[in-house]
Design a protein around this motif. Structure first.
Motif, PDB file in Angstrom:
ATOM      1  N   PRO A  30       0.660 -21.287  -6.302  1.00 43.75           N
ATOM      2  CA  PRO A  30       1.348 -22.532  -5.573  1.00 43.75           C
ATOM      3  C   PRO A  30       0.254 -23.716  -5.114  1.00 43.75           C
ATOM      4  O   PRO A  30      -0.913 -23.218  -4.992  1.00 43.75           O
ATOM      5  N   THR A  44       5.828 -16.752   0.292  1.00 46.86           N
ATOM      6  CA  THR A  44       6.294 -18.004  -0.570  1.00 46.86           C
ATOM      7  C   THR A  44       5.640 -18.101  -1.878  1.00 46.86           C
ATOM      8  O   THR A  44       5.956 -18.984  -2.649  1.00 46.86           O
ATOM      9  N   TYR A 104       7.024 -18.816  -5.265  1.00 43.60           N
ATOM     10  CA  TYR A 104       6.699 -19.934  -6.270  1.00 43.60           C
ATOM     11  C   TYR A 104       6.334 -19.525  -7.758  1.00 43.60           C
ATOM     12  O   TYR A 104       7.132 -20.072  -8.766  1.00 43.60           O
ATOM     13  N   PRO A 161       5.630 -25.631   0.938  1.00 42.25           N
ATOM     14  CA  PRO A 161       5.934 -24.264   1.110  1.00 42.25           C
ATOM     15  C   PRO A 161       7.240 -24.218   2.014  1.00 42.25           C
ATOM     16  O   PRO A 161       7.669 -23.204   2.402  1.00 42.25           O
ATOM     17  N   ARG A 179      10.252 -24.536   0.419  1.00 45.18           N
ATOM     18  CA  ARG A 179      10.575 -23.315  -0.501  1.00 45.18           C
ATOM     19  C   ARG A 179      11.289 -22.363  -0.139  1.00 45.18           C
ATOM     20  O   ARG A 179      11.508 -22.026   1.152  1.00 45.18           O
TER      21      ARG A 179
END
Length: 187
Positions: free
Chosen positions: A65, A78, A82, A127, A130
């Motif tokens: 990410p 997260t 991703y 993020p 996300r």
């Protein structure tokens, strides 16, 4: 024998890891293994507990990410989410992960309808925007193709056509400009 990736299977496996308070940090196609028809996550070298300090080592470019490069690594799932979205993108489009958010022109409308909006949330650059859990990933990506009369299919088809028409317009305009310039030199 190749097995087609199912985002539901992958998100379930990654979700089980997250439920145990662990982050994989290197989800990519090479680390996904099917055993007796079930997906398993391989290469646990970067596996980390949420409660421990995260090292700066980690991940594979293209699946890592963006915040990992600009901020202190987070202790949340997260980043795995991703990477999981990037894996799904690669499997569906045949593109490399760095190509996201480009979608091939020959990708059918039904597939586009199923993946464009969910992947924009799963692979969000921010993020905070996300998807927060693997369960939410499973809810976002429908397992069956949408109804042909759906709003999003109509929208994406229109968007795809307008992009093609715009590209044709620019190509014709460039040719006319070249033709005009050549006619000016010869006259």
């Amino acid at each position: 024998q190749k097995k087609q990736l199912n985002i539901s299977d992958l998100s379930y496996a990654v979700g089980k890891l997250h439920d145990m308070g662990l982050i994989h940090r290197d989800i990519k196609p090479a680390n996904l293994i099917y055993v007796n028809g079930k997906i398993k996550l391989g290469d646990p070298d970067l596996l980390n507990d949420y409660s421990h300090t995260m090292s700066t080592a980690g991940g594979t470019l293209g699946y890592t990410p963006p915040e990992f490069f600009f901020q202190k690594p987070t202790k949340s799932p997260t980043g795995d989410i991703y990477a999981m979205g990037k894996v799904f993108y690669c499997c569906v489009t045949g593109e490399v992960p760095e190509a996201y958010p480009h979608y091939p022109a020959d990708l059918d409308t039904h597939t586009l309808c199923r993946i464009v909006l969910p992947l924009s949330r799963i692979c969000s650059q921010n993020p905070a925007q996300r998807v927060a859990s693997c369960e939410e990933c499973r809810r976002l990506i429908p397992l069956k193709a949408p109804d042909s009369s759906s709003f999003w299919q109509h929208f994406l088809t229109k968007m795809s056509l307008s992009k093609r028409l715009r590209n044709c317009f620019f190509a014709v305009a460039a040719l006319l400009l070249i033709f005009t310039a050549c006619a000016g030199y010869s006259g």
